[in-house]
Design a protein around this motif. Structure first.
Motif, PDB file in Angstrom:
ATOM      1  N   PRO A  62     -13.096  24.627  -9.309  1.00  0.00           N
ATOM      2  CA  PRO A  62     -12.517  23.684  -8.347  1.00  0.00           C
ATOM      3  C   PRO A  62     -12.120  24.371  -7.046  1.00  0.00           C
ATOM      4  CG  PRO A  62     -11.569  23.359 -10.525  1.00  0.00           C
ATOM      5  CD  PRO A  62     -12.355  24.645 -10.582  1.00  0.00           C
ATOM      6  N   ALA A  63     -12.633  23.860  -5.931  1.00  0.00           N
ATOM      7  CA  ALA A  63     -12.336  24.438  -4.621  1.00  0.00           C
ATOM      8  C   ALA A  63     -11.738  23.430  -3.660  1.00  0.00           C
ATOM      9  CB  ALA A  63     -13.611  25.022  -4.019  1.00  0.00           C
ATOM     10  N   GLY A  64     -11.845  22.155  -3.973  1.00  0.00           N
ATOM     11  CA  GLY A  64     -11.299  21.118  -3.108  1.00  0.00           C
ATOM     12  C   GLY A  64     -11.243  19.812  -3.869  1.00  0.00           C
ATOM     13  N   ALA A  65     -10.419  18.880  -3.378  1.00  0.00           N
ATOM     14  CA  ALA A  65     -10.282  17.596  -4.067  1.00  0.00           C
ATOM     15  C   ALA A  65      -9.899  16.502  -3.080  1.00  0.00           C
ATOM     16  CB  ALA A  65      -9.234  17.683  -5.171  1.00  0.00           C
ATOM     17  N   THR A  66     -10.287  15.290  -3.432  1.00  0.00           N
ATOM     18  CA  THR A  66      -9.850  14.098  -2.709  1.00  0.00           C
ATOM     19  C   THR A  66      -9.106  13.214  -3.692  1.00  0.00           C
ATOM     20  OG1 THR A  66     -11.763  14.148  -1.221  1.00  0.00           O
ATOM     21  CG2 THR A  66     -10.579  12.060  -1.414  1.00  0.00           C
ATOM     22  N   ALA A  67      -7.853  12.894  -3.380  1.00  0.00           N
ATOM     23  CA  ALA A  67      -7.059  12.002  -4.218  1.00  0.00           C
ATOM     24  C   ALA A  67      -7.075  10.613  -3.594  1.00  0.00           C
ATOM     25  CB  ALA A  67      -5.621  12.513  -4.333  1.00  0.00           C
ATOM     26  N   ARG A  68      -7.731   9.675  -4.278  1.00  0.00           N
ATOM     27  CA  ARG A  68      -7.788   8.296  -3.794  1.00  0.00           C
ATOM     28  C   ARG A  68      -6.608   7.531  -4.380  1.00  0.00           C
ATOM     29  NH1 ARG A  68     -12.473   6.017  -5.980  1.00  0.00           N
ATOM     30  NH2 ARG A  68     -13.205   7.883  -7.059  1.00  0.00           N
ATOM     31  N   VAL A  69      -5.723   7.106  -3.503  1.00  0.00           N
ATOM     32  CA  VAL A  69      -4.451   6.511  -3.917  1.00  0.00           C
ATOM     33  C   VAL A  69      -4.483   4.998  -3.774  1.00  0.00           C
ATOM     34  CG1 VAL A  69      -1.970   6.399  -3.443  1.00  0.00           C
ATOM     35  CG2 VAL A  69      -3.181   8.589  -3.275  1.00  0.00           C
ATOM     36  N   GLY A  70      -3.996   4.316  -4.798  1.00  0.00           N
ATOM     37  CA  GLY A  70      -3.807   2.871  -4.732  1.00  0.00           C
ATOM     38  C   GLY A  70      -2.394   2.543  -5.173  1.00  0.00           C
ATOM     39  N   LEU A  71      -1.555   2.100  -4.244  1.00  0.00           N
ATOM     40  CA  LEU A  71      -0.147   1.818  -4.525  1.00  0.00           C
ATOM     41  C   LEU A  71       0.206   0.422  -4.047  1.00  0.00           C
ATOM     42  CD1 LEU A  71       2.792   2.747  -5.281  1.00  0.00           C
ATOM     43  CD2 LEU A  71       2.979   3.579  -2.914  1.00  0.00           C
ATOM     44  N   VAL A  72       0.813  -0.361  -4.921  1.00  0.00           N
ATOM     45  CA  VAL A  72       1.292  -1.695  -4.553  1.00  0.00           C
ATOM     46  C   VAL A  72       2.716  -1.845  -5.071  1.00  0.00           C
ATOM     47  CG1 VAL A  72       0.946  -4.187  -4.769  1.00  0.00           C
ATOM     48  CG2 VAL A  72      -1.038  -2.662  -4.713  1.00  0.00           C
ATOM     49  N   PHE A  73       3.627  -2.270  -4.207  1.00  0.00           N
ATOM     50  CA  PHE A  73       5.000  -2.519  -4.644  1.00  0.00           C
ATOM     51  C   PHE A  73       5.598  -3.682  -3.869  1.00  0.00           C
ATOM     52  CE2 PHE A  73       5.255   0.737  -1.315  1.00  0.00           C
ATOM     53  CZ  PHE A  73       6.264   0.262  -0.473  1.00  0.00           C
ATOM     54  N   ARG A  74       6.638  -4.282  -4.457  1.00  0.00           N
ATOM     55  CA  ARG A  74       7.346  -5.374  -3.809  1.00  0.00           C
ATOM     56  C   ARG A  74       8.758  -4.913  -3.502  1.00  0.00           C
ATOM     57  NH1 ARG A  74       6.601 -10.425  -2.652  1.00  0.00           N
ATOM     58  NH2 ARG A  74       4.607 -10.486  -3.767  1.00  0.00           N
ATOM     59  N   THR A  75       9.232  -5.212  -2.308  1.00  0.00           N
ATOM     60  CA  THR A  75      10.579  -4.812  -1.913  1.00  0.00           C
ATOM     61  C   THR A  75      11.591  -5.856  -2.360  1.00  0.00           C
ATOM     62  OG1 THR A  75      10.448  -5.892   0.259  1.00  0.00           O
ATOM     63  CG2 THR A  75       9.654  -3.623   0.099  1.00  0.00           C
TER      64      THR A  75
END
Length: 206
Positions: free
Chosen positions: A157-170
């Motif tokens: 492993p030399a590099g990475a892409t973290a694909r983020v999916g976040l949903v929240f309600r205030t």
């Protein structure tokens, strides 16, 4: 609904590299075998109780055929854990594991490199819950997932892409559904930790 998007200069280069690798026929078939699991076991900042991220393996680019496949398999669990942790420090510190109302998000960029941290701090409304920080008293997480794409030449492993999916309600004075999506570009440092050196993020609410 407000929505904004940015790409750092370093992230733009990283995106081109990752896209070229994954489109060049060197992707591993391991991408169809996700390894899921929560990585955020902390009680949260300021007593908040965040929902842990589900972290899964996405695509693996590079020469990961034999013997590279065997080499990468040894690193797989550790890469998911450490990249997931780096992504979680941003999610926790910038959005869901802090108390509200508040005046800052000092811990949001702890896993960022100095240049990326400097740039992110200039874009607080995009990279944190800055706009709503004084209008709410908490958040309820609806979705929190991190998919990790790895560049592993010869299985290392030399590099990475973290694909983020976040949903929240205030909750509180202002109630909104907030969706944060995007990519964090990471590389390992000399101590074995993974650092965010660029990003491509969208942050919208309604």
């Amino acid at each position: 609904m407000t929505r904004s998007r940015t790409t750092s200069r370093s992230a733009a280069l990283a995106a081109l590299v990752v896209l070229a690798l994954t489109a060049g026929g060197c992707s591993s078939s391991d991408s169809s075998a996700p390894e899921a699991g929560p990585t955020s076991g902390a009680s949260g900042i300021g007593g908040a109780q965040p929902v842990a991220s589900t972290v899964v393996l996405g695509r693996v680019a590079g020469d990961v055929h034999q013997p590279g496949r065997r080499i990468f398999k040894k690193h797989r669990k550790q890469v998911l854990k450490r990249v997931g942790h780096a992504a979680d420090t941003w999610i926790d510190g910038g959005f869901v594991a802090v108390t509200y109302p508040r005046s800052d998000f000092k811990s949001a960029f702890a896993a960022f490199t100095k240049p990326a941290k400097h740039e992110a701090r200039q874009q607080m409304q995009l990279m944190t819950n800055w706009k709503l920080r004084k209008k709410i008293d908490g958040v309820v997480v609806k979705k929190r997932k991190v998919t990790v794409d790895v560049f592993a030449p010869h299985g290392r492993p030399a590099g990475a892409t973290a694909r983020v999916g976040l949903v929240f309600r205030t909750t509180g004075h202002t109630t909104q559904r907030v969706t944060v999506t995007g990519r964090l570009f990471l590389s390992p440092d000399d101590h074995g930790s993974w650092r965010v050196f660029g990003y491509d993020v969208s942050n919208g609410s309604k």
